[in-house]
Scaffold this motif. Structure first.
Motif, PDB file in Angstrom:
ATOM      1  N   GLU A  80     151.028  16.219   5.729  1.00 13.88           N
ATOM      2  CA  GLU A  80     151.233  15.252   6.928  1.00 13.88           C
ATOM      3  C   GLU A  80     150.414  15.605   8.300  1.00 13.88           C
ATOM      4  OE1 GLU A  80     155.551  14.115   7.531  1.00 13.88           O
ATOM      5  OE2 GLU A  80     155.788  15.258   5.486  1.00 13.88           O
ATOM      6  N   ALA A  81     149.655  16.488   8.103  1.00  6.05           N
ATOM      7  CA  ALA A  81     148.591  16.592   9.039  1.00  6.05           C
ATOM      8  C   ALA A  81     147.621  15.332   9.160  1.00  6.05           C
ATOM      9  CB  ALA A  81     147.649  17.886   8.572  1.00  6.05           C
ATOM     10  N   ASP A  82     146.878  15.448  10.463  1.00  4.97           N
ATOM     11  CA  ASP A  82     145.888  14.433  10.683  1.00  4.97           C
ATOM     12  C   ASP A  82     144.697  14.735  10.111  1.00  4.97           C
ATOM     13  OD1 ASP A  82     147.827  12.947  12.418  1.00  4.97           O
ATOM     14  OD2 ASP A  82     147.111  14.480  13.971  1.00  4.97           O
ATOM     15  N   ARG A  83     144.473  15.921   9.731  1.00  4.33           N
ATOM     16  CA  ARG A  83     143.141  16.426   9.241  1.00  4.33           C
ATOM     17  C   ARG A  83     143.304  18.141   8.614  1.00  4.33           C
ATOM     18  NH1 ARG A  83     139.148  18.459  14.135  1.00  4.33           N
ATOM     19  NH2 ARG A  83     137.570  19.304  13.034  1.00  4.33           N
ATOM     20  N   VAL A  84     142.731  18.194   7.584  1.00  2.28           N
ATOM     21  CA  VAL A  84     142.744  19.561   6.923  1.00  2.28           C
ATOM     22  C   VAL A  84     141.151  20.261   6.859  1.00  2.28           C
ATOM     23  CG1 VAL A  84     143.156  20.775   4.711  1.00  2.28           C
ATOM     24  CG2 VAL A  84     144.354  18.609   5.488  1.00  2.28           C
ATOM     25  N   ILE A  85     141.309  21.297   7.461  1.00  2.60           N
ATOM     26  CA  ILE A  85     139.971  22.101   7.385  1.00  2.60           C
ATOM     27  C   ILE A  85     140.317  23.246   6.309  1.00  2.60           C
ATOM     28  CG2 ILE A  85     138.420  23.826   8.744  1.00  2.60           C
ATOM     29  CD1 ILE A  85     139.465  22.221  11.420  1.00  2.60           C
ATOM     30  N   VAL A  86     139.215  23.355   5.475  1.00  2.00           N
ATOM     31  CA  VAL A  86     139.355  24.291   4.207  1.00  2.00           C
ATOM     32  C   VAL A  86     138.400  25.448   4.688  1.00  2.00           C
ATOM     33  CG1 VAL A  86     139.258  24.709   1.806  1.00  2.00           C
ATOM     34  CG2 VAL A  86     140.601  22.903   2.681  1.00  2.00           C
ATOM     35  N   MET A  87     138.821  26.638   4.866  1.00  2.00           N
ATOM     36  CA  MET A  87     137.880  27.677   5.146  1.00  2.00           C
ATOM     37  C   MET A  87     137.454  28.559   3.829  1.00  2.00           C
ATOM     38  SD  MET A  87     136.983  27.860   8.708  1.00  2.00           S
ATOM     39  CE  MET A  87     136.718  29.568   8.985  1.00  2.00           C
ATOM     40  N   ASP A  88     136.434  28.929   3.731  1.00  2.00           N
ATOM     41  CA  ASP A  88     135.962  29.767   2.636  1.00  2.00           C
ATOM     42  C   ASP A  88     134.628  30.735   2.983  1.00  2.00           C
ATOM     43  OD1 ASP A  88     135.973  30.376  -0.322  1.00  2.00           O
ATOM     44  OD2 ASP A  88     133.860  29.710  -0.037  1.00  2.00           O
ATOM     45  N   GLU A  89     134.850  31.948   2.830  1.00  2.00           N
ATOM     46  CA  GLU A  89     133.841  33.015   3.400  1.00  2.00           C
ATOM     47  C   GLU A  89     133.150  32.770   4.854  1.00  2.00           C
ATOM     48  OE1 GLU A  89     130.710  33.013   0.512  1.00  2.00           O
ATOM     49  OE2 GLU A  89     132.137  33.854  -1.219  1.00  2.00           O
ATOM     50  N   GLY A  90     134.352  32.540   5.614  1.00  2.00           N
ATOM     51  CA  GLY A  90     134.156  32.402   7.049  1.00  2.00           C
ATOM     52  C   GLY A  90     133.458  31.032   7.344  1.00  2.00           C
ATOM     53  N   LYS A  91     133.421  30.326   6.387  1.00  2.00           N
ATOM     54  CA  LYS A  91     132.743  28.837   6.709  1.00  2.00           C
ATOM     55  C   LYS A  91     133.633  27.911   6.502  1.00  2.00           C
ATOM     56  CE  LYS A  91     127.962  30.441   5.874  1.00  2.00           C
ATOM     57  NZ  LYS A  91     126.862  30.150   4.707  1.00  2.00           N
ATOM     58  N   ILE A  92     133.478  26.570   7.317  1.00  2.00           N
ATOM     59  CA  ILE A  92     134.131  25.372   6.770  1.00  2.00           C
ATOM     60  C   ILE A  92     133.768  24.730   5.593  1.00  2.00           C
ATOM     61  CG2 ILE A  92     134.742  22.972   7.608  1.00  2.00           C
ATOM     62  CD1 ILE A  92     134.755  24.003  10.631  1.00  2.00           C
ATOM     63  N   ALA A  93     134.519  24.952   4.544  1.00  2.00           N
ATOM     64  CA  ALA A  93     134.131  24.286   3.275  1.00  2.00           C
ATOM     65  C   ALA A  93     134.321  22.394   3.163  1.00  2.00           C
ATOM     66  CB  ALA A  93     134.695  24.978   2.031  1.00  2.00           C
ATOM     67  N   LEU A  94     135.547  22.290   3.634  1.00  2.00           N
ATOM     68  CA  LEU A  94     135.929  20.925   3.581  1.00  2.00           C
ATOM     69  C   LEU A  94     136.588  20.646   5.220  1.00  2.00           C
ATOM     70  CD1 LEU A  94     137.669  20.667   0.252  1.00  2.00           C
ATOM     71  CD2 LEU A  94     135.293  19.855   0.845  1.00  2.00           C
ATOM     72  N   ASP A  95     136.587  19.417   5.456  1.00  2.00           N
ATOM     73  CA  ASP A  95     137.292  18.888   6.676  1.00  2.00           C
ATOM     74  C   ASP A  95     137.106  17.539   6.782  1.00  2.00           C
ATOM     75  OD1 ASP A  95     138.017  18.322   9.296  1.00  2.00           O
ATOM     76  OD2 ASP A  95     136.143  19.206  10.178  1.00  2.00           O
ATOM     77  N   ASP A  96     138.449  16.945   6.155  1.00  4.32           N
ATOM     78  CA  ASP A  96     138.650  15.656   6.096  1.00  4.32           C
ATOM     79  C   ASP A  96     140.377  15.449   6.236  1.00  4.32           C
ATOM     80  OD1 ASP A  96     138.250  13.014   5.497  1.00  4.32           O
ATOM     81  OD2 ASP A  96     136.724  13.482   4.212  1.00  4.32           O
ATOM     82  N   ALA A  97     140.673  14.083   5.977  1.00  3.50           N
ATOM     83  CA  ALA A  97     142.033  13.950   5.964  1.00  3.50           C
ATOM     84  C   ALA A  97     142.625  14.422   4.741  1.00  3.50           C
ATOM     85  CB  ALA A  97     142.248  12.225   5.938  1.00  3.50           C
ATOM     86  N   PRO A  98     144.002  14.373   4.569  1.00  4.22           N
ATOM     87  CA  PRO A  98     144.612  15.277   3.669  1.00  4.22           C
ATOM     88  C   PRO A  98     144.223  14.576   2.338  1.00  4.22           C
ATOM     89  CG  PRO A  98     146.287  15.320   5.393  1.00  4.22           C
ATOM     90  CD  PRO A  98     145.022  14.381   5.726  1.00  4.22           C
ATOM     91  N   ARG A  99     144.348  13.116   2.315  1.00  2.91           N
ATOM     92  CA  ARG A  99     144.107  12.612   1.035  1.00  2.91           C
ATOM     93  C   ARG A  99     142.743  12.647   0.415  1.00  2.91           C
ATOM     94  NH1 ARG A  99     143.601   5.862   0.643  1.00  2.91           N
ATOM     95  NH2 ARG A  99     143.309   5.624  -1.317  1.00  2.91           N
ATOM     96  N   ALA A 100     141.606  12.642   1.192  1.00  6.97           N
ATOM     97  CA  ALA A 100     140.261  12.805   0.997  1.00  6.97           C
ATOM     98  C   ALA A 100     140.281  14.339   0.499  1.00  6.97           C
ATOM     99  CB  ALA A 100     139.467  12.452   2.149  1.00  6.97           C
ATOM    100  N   VAL A 101     140.846  15.388   0.864  1.00  7.35           N
ATOM    101  CA  VAL A 101     140.830  16.750   0.497  1.00  7.35           C
ATOM    102  C   VAL A 101     141.389  16.720  -0.748  1.00  7.35           C
ATOM    103  CG1 VAL A 101     141.303  19.086   1.131  1.00  7.35           C
ATOM    104  CG2 VAL A 101     140.519  17.682   3.078  1.00  7.35           C
ATOM    105  N   PHE A 102     142.505  16.243  -1.036  1.00  6.10           N
ATOM    106  CA  PHE A 102     143.272  16.389  -2.287  1.00  6.10           C
ATOM    107  C   PHE A 102     142.571  15.569  -3.302  1.00  6.10           C
ATOM    108  CE2 PHE A 102     147.318  16.726   0.465  1.00  6.10           C
ATOM    109  CZ  PHE A 102     147.042  18.224   0.630  1.00  6.10           C
ATOM    110  N   ALA A 103     141.785  14.689  -2.926  1.00  5.43           N
ATOM    111  CA  ALA A 103     140.892  14.070  -4.055  1.00  5.43           C
ATOM    112  C   ALA A 103     139.837  14.841  -4.807  1.00  5.43           C
ATOM    113  CB  ALA A 103     140.486  12.649  -3.381  1.00  5.43           C
ATOM    114  N   ARG A 104     139.467  15.882  -4.203  1.00  2.85           N
ATOM    115  CA  ARG A 104     138.584  16.823  -4.468  1.00  2.85           C
ATOM    116  C   ARG A 104     139.207  17.916  -5.225  1.00  2.85           C
ATOM    117  NH1 ARG A 104     134.472  16.512   0.634  1.00  2.85           N
ATOM    118  NH2 ARG A 104     133.170  17.766  -0.769  1.00  2.85           N
ATOM    119  N   GLY A 105     139.944  17.762  -6.165  1.00  2.00           N
ATOM    120  CA  GLY A 105     140.693  18.723  -6.965  1.00  2.00           C
ATOM    121  C   GLY A 105     139.999  19.791  -7.576  1.00  2.00           C
TER     122      GLY A 105
END
Length: 296
Positions: A223-248
């Motif tokens: 239910e967040a407005d936005r999800v930022i996924v971090m990996d190795e100190g960098k931003i790997a993904l930055d989008d709405a939850p639905r868009a992030v989850f679509a990249r399973g």
């Protein structure tokens, strides 16, 4: 679609709460060990009033990023500003830390008194506020986390979820503009985690408080407005939850996975179930799944 003038003005007037500009941070290493950036060239902006979830596996850099938000850590390179104030400005570090309240993983580490109301009053007392104002702030903070009835209780005998709600109340009594929760549900059972999530969502929606939730539980970002996924100190993904989850498949690469309720909903939809697209909230997904299964 015509956007109402009031909505346009609201968006224009909303400020950038936190701005991270090309930030690098590395922890000190022992002599001979190679230094590695825990935060590696990160740039982002967090809008006032938003709910931002920062997810990632252990060692991804998400907790280091959280500590950069309020000056607990200072960038080696780049800058972090809080409502326009640079965290490196020593003259304004109090202003920064009073604007960005931090809640950590273990609530016991944030408790300083044996009675709930005294513990909540600790922060306002250190601000030198009048007693009447301290009492008002304690009352309000306990009300915000649904713990008013426990004001005379001993916090150390409470459940993990209750303790974490009190830790949040202690931060709220200082009246921050931004609430950062760094893995604050990691030590809790499912009931305690739901209690804490209910509180921070209410603060965001009802009080318009800016919330940054650091977590590795993907169901907590639904239910967040936005999800930022971090990996190795960098931003790997930055989008709405639905868009992030679509990249399973991509999430698997970052050692994350969509919440179970999302996977079930997508599987049912693929097999013809009536699951409306665009639903991301956990409770709404559960209701849609139940409605779909009741028709079988």
């Amino acid at each position: 679609m015509i956007v109402p003038a009031a909505a346009l003005w609201y968006n224009i007037l909303r400020m950038t709460a936190i701005k991270v500009d090309n930030v690098y941070y590395a922890y000190e290493t022992n002599e001979g060990e190679e230094s590695r950036f825990a935060v590696n060239g990160v740039s982002l902006e967090i809008e006032e009033g938003s709910f931002v979830a920062v997810a990632g596996h252990n060692g991804s850099g998400k907790s280091t990023l959280a500590r950069l938000f309020n000056g607990l850590l200072l960038p080696d390179k780049g800058s972090v500003t809080v409502f326009g104030t640079d965290t490196k400005d020593e003259k304004n570090i109090y202003k920064v830390r009073s604007s960005v309240g931090m809640v950590f993983q273990n609530p016991d580490n944030q408790m300083v008194a044996s009675v709930v109301e005294d513990d909540i009053a600790f922060g306002p007392e250190n601000l030198g506020l009048p007693r009447e104002e301290i009492i008002r702030r304690v009352d309000k903070a306990l009300e915000q986390v649904g713990m008013s009835e426990y004001r005379k209780s001993t916090p150390f005998r409470m459940s993990g979820g209750q303790k974490q709600r009190l830790a949040i109340a202690g931060v709220l009594a200082i009246r921050p503009k931004v609430l950062v929760l760094d893995e604050s549900t990691a030590m809790l059972d499912p009931k305690g985690r739901r209690e804490v999530m209910d509180v921070i969502h209410a603060l965001n929606k009802q009080e318009n408080m800016t919330v940054v939730h650091i977590t590795h539980y993907m169901e907590e970002v639904l239910e967040a407005d936005r999800v930022i996924v971090m990996d190795e100190g960098k931003i790997a993904l930055d989008d709405a939850p639905r868009a992030v989850f679509a990249r399973g498949e991509e999430l698997k690469k970052y050692k994350l996975a969509p919440p179970a309720v999302t996977l079930i909903a997508h599987a049912l939809a693929r097999h013809g179930a009536d699951i409306p697209c665009g639903i991301t909230g956990e409770e709404e997904l559960e209701e849609a799944i139940c409605r779909s299964l009741s028709k079988i």
